[in-house]
Write an enzyme that holds these catalytic residues in place. Structure first.
Site, PDB file in Angstrom:
ATOM      1  N   CYS A  86       0.829  -1.214   0.000  1.00  0.00           N
ATOM      2  CA  CYS A  86       0.000   0.000   0.000  1.00  0.00           C
ATOM      3  C   CYS A  86       0.865   1.267   0.000  1.00  0.00           C
ATOM      4  O   CYS A  86       1.497   1.580  -0.986  1.00  0.00           O
ATOM      5  CB  CYS A  86      -0.985  -0.048   1.162  1.00  0.00           C
ATOM      6  SG  CYS A  86      -2.307   1.157   1.005  1.00  0.00           S
ATOM      7  N   HIS A 203      -3.566  -5.492   1.107  1.00  0.00           N
ATOM      8  CA  HIS A 203      -2.866  -5.729   2.373  1.00  0.00           C
ATOM      9  C   HIS A 203      -2.841  -7.223   2.726  1.00  0.00           C
ATOM     10  O   HIS A 203      -3.792  -7.705   3.357  1.00  0.00           O
ATOM     11  CB  HIS A 203      -3.584  -4.989   3.507  1.00  0.00           C
ATOM     12  CG  HIS A 203      -3.385  -3.506   3.472  1.00  0.00           C
ATOM     13  ND1 HIS A 203      -2.373  -2.890   4.168  1.00  0.00           N
ATOM     14  CD2 HIS A 203      -4.061  -2.533   2.845  1.00  0.00           C
ATOM     15  CE1 HIS A 203      -2.439  -1.584   3.973  1.00  0.00           C
ATOM     16  NE2 HIS A 203      -3.463  -1.336   3.170  1.00  0.00           N
ATOM     17  N   GLU A 205      -1.221  -8.677   5.042  1.00  0.00           N
ATOM     18  CA  GLU A 205      -1.197  -8.877   6.504  1.00  0.00           C
ATOM     19  C   GLU A 205      -2.605  -8.809   7.101  1.00  0.00           C
ATOM     20  O   GLU A 205      -2.849  -9.357   8.167  1.00  0.00           O
ATOM     21  CB  GLU A 205      -0.264  -7.849   7.167  1.00  0.00           C
ATOM     22  CG  GLU A 205      -0.826  -6.450   7.359  1.00  0.00           C
ATOM     23  CD  GLU A 205      -0.859  -5.604   6.091  1.00  0.00           C
ATOM     24  OE1 GLU A 205      -0.521  -6.120   5.008  1.00  0.00           O
ATOM     25  OE2 GLU A 205      -1.252  -4.422   6.187  1.00  0.00           O
TER      26      GLU A 205
END
Lengths: 229, 82
Positions: A86, A203, A205
């Site tokens: 990002c 993302h 994660e």
């Protein structure tokens, strides 16, 4: 494998990324402060999501001038693995480690939602555990994710097979609707020519456990771990 | 010396913000507005530098920092001389 997660003022996915690496994937992971000049022998550098320097000037632009970025640039040029997520992707573009630039999303809205991504290149260190054409469900959260590059650059990107992930529907079909932010060629993930630096707007994660709604993001980190061996 | 630098998206790059401003102006009845392009303005004070050196330094910082040459262009002018 030892990961280093860089913290800039305004990073806000740093702890999420460290958690995914340490607690979920049981890897060594440390924070790296942007003002230092030491990568502390990490095997991989991750530039996390967030709003470094409040997105002042342009997203990622001020962070690209941080002291640690000199070391990261050298690390990358020597073949070290660097992943920008990002805002991290935006920093890599500003650093010119990746080609192109980000424009505001086509609908001028901050987009915070799950998207589907089609794996275009499964031969990279970041996708080696995926299959070509595999569809991943991973969230995005950004305002400036509308990838742009001049015609000659995009031609080079395509010729070198540098597009790693594309926005698609759940069946892996590309469309204007699926390309939520308006990115050129539906680009969601892009790798450098040498194949060791990747930027992605979604993302991983935030999609590392079923509790979070998806664990498809693990494949990115697990690919890197497998690559390192 | 004081200079003003204007940074805006290149003509070849779509400017959705400018488009939105244009549409709003049309909604208000300003039908004569043909196009709007949005940009950024920097006013910078320079010290201990000749005009000749400013001619070199201002484009340099514009290219390196203030604008992203992939998507943006810049122009500049001197507002106040020493």
């Amino acid at each position: 494998m030892k990961f280093g997660v860089v913290i800039f003022p305004g990073s806000n996915c740093d702890y999420d990324t460290l958690y995914a690496l340490k607690d979920v994937l049981q890897q060594k992971a440390i924070f790296l402060w942007h003002k230092e000049h030491n990568l502390k022998n990490v095997d991989c550098v991750i530039l996390p999501g967030g709003f470094s320097y409040g997105d002042y000037l342009r997203s990622g632009s001020i962070a690209a001038f941080s002291p640690l970025m000199q070391e990261i640039k050298e690390f990358a040029l020597k073949g070290g693995l660097v992943l920008g997520i990002c805002n991290g992707f935006q920093v890599l573009l500003e650093l010119e480690l990746l080609p192109g630039a980000m424009l505001r999303n086509k609908n001028l809205k901050f987009l915070c939602q799950f998207v589907h991504l089609r794996v275009e290149n499964e031969t990279t260190p970041f996708t080696s555990r995926a299959k070509k054409g595999q569809v991943l469900r991973i969230p995005i959260a950004h305002y400036d994710g509308n990838f742009f590059s001049p015609p000659d650059t995009i031609q080079e990107i395509k010729t070198n097979n540098q597009i790693v992930l594309r926005y698609s529907d759940d069946q892996g079909q590309l469309s204007e609707d699926a390309n939520v932010n308006g990115s050129l060629e539906s680009i969601a993930g892009l790798i450098n020519k040498a194949g060791n630096v990747m930027g992605m707007m979604p993302h991983p994660e935030r999609a590392s456990e079923t509790l979070l709604g998806s664990e498809d993001g693990r494949i990115i980190f697990e690919s890197m771990i497998k690559w390192k061996g | 010396m004081k200079v003003r630098i204007l940074v805006s998206l290149k003509d070849s790059v779509l400017d959705p913000q400018g488009q939105t401003v244009k549409n709003a102006l049309h909604t208000l009845g300003y039908d004569s507005i043909k196009d709007v392009r949005q940009g950024k303005v920097f006013e910078i004070e320079l010290e201990g530098i000749s005009e000749e050196d400013a001619e070199r330094v201002v484009p340099e910082i514009s290219d390196k920092v203030l604008a992203n040459p992939i998507i943006e262009k810049f122009s500049w002018q001197i507002l106040e001389k020493d």
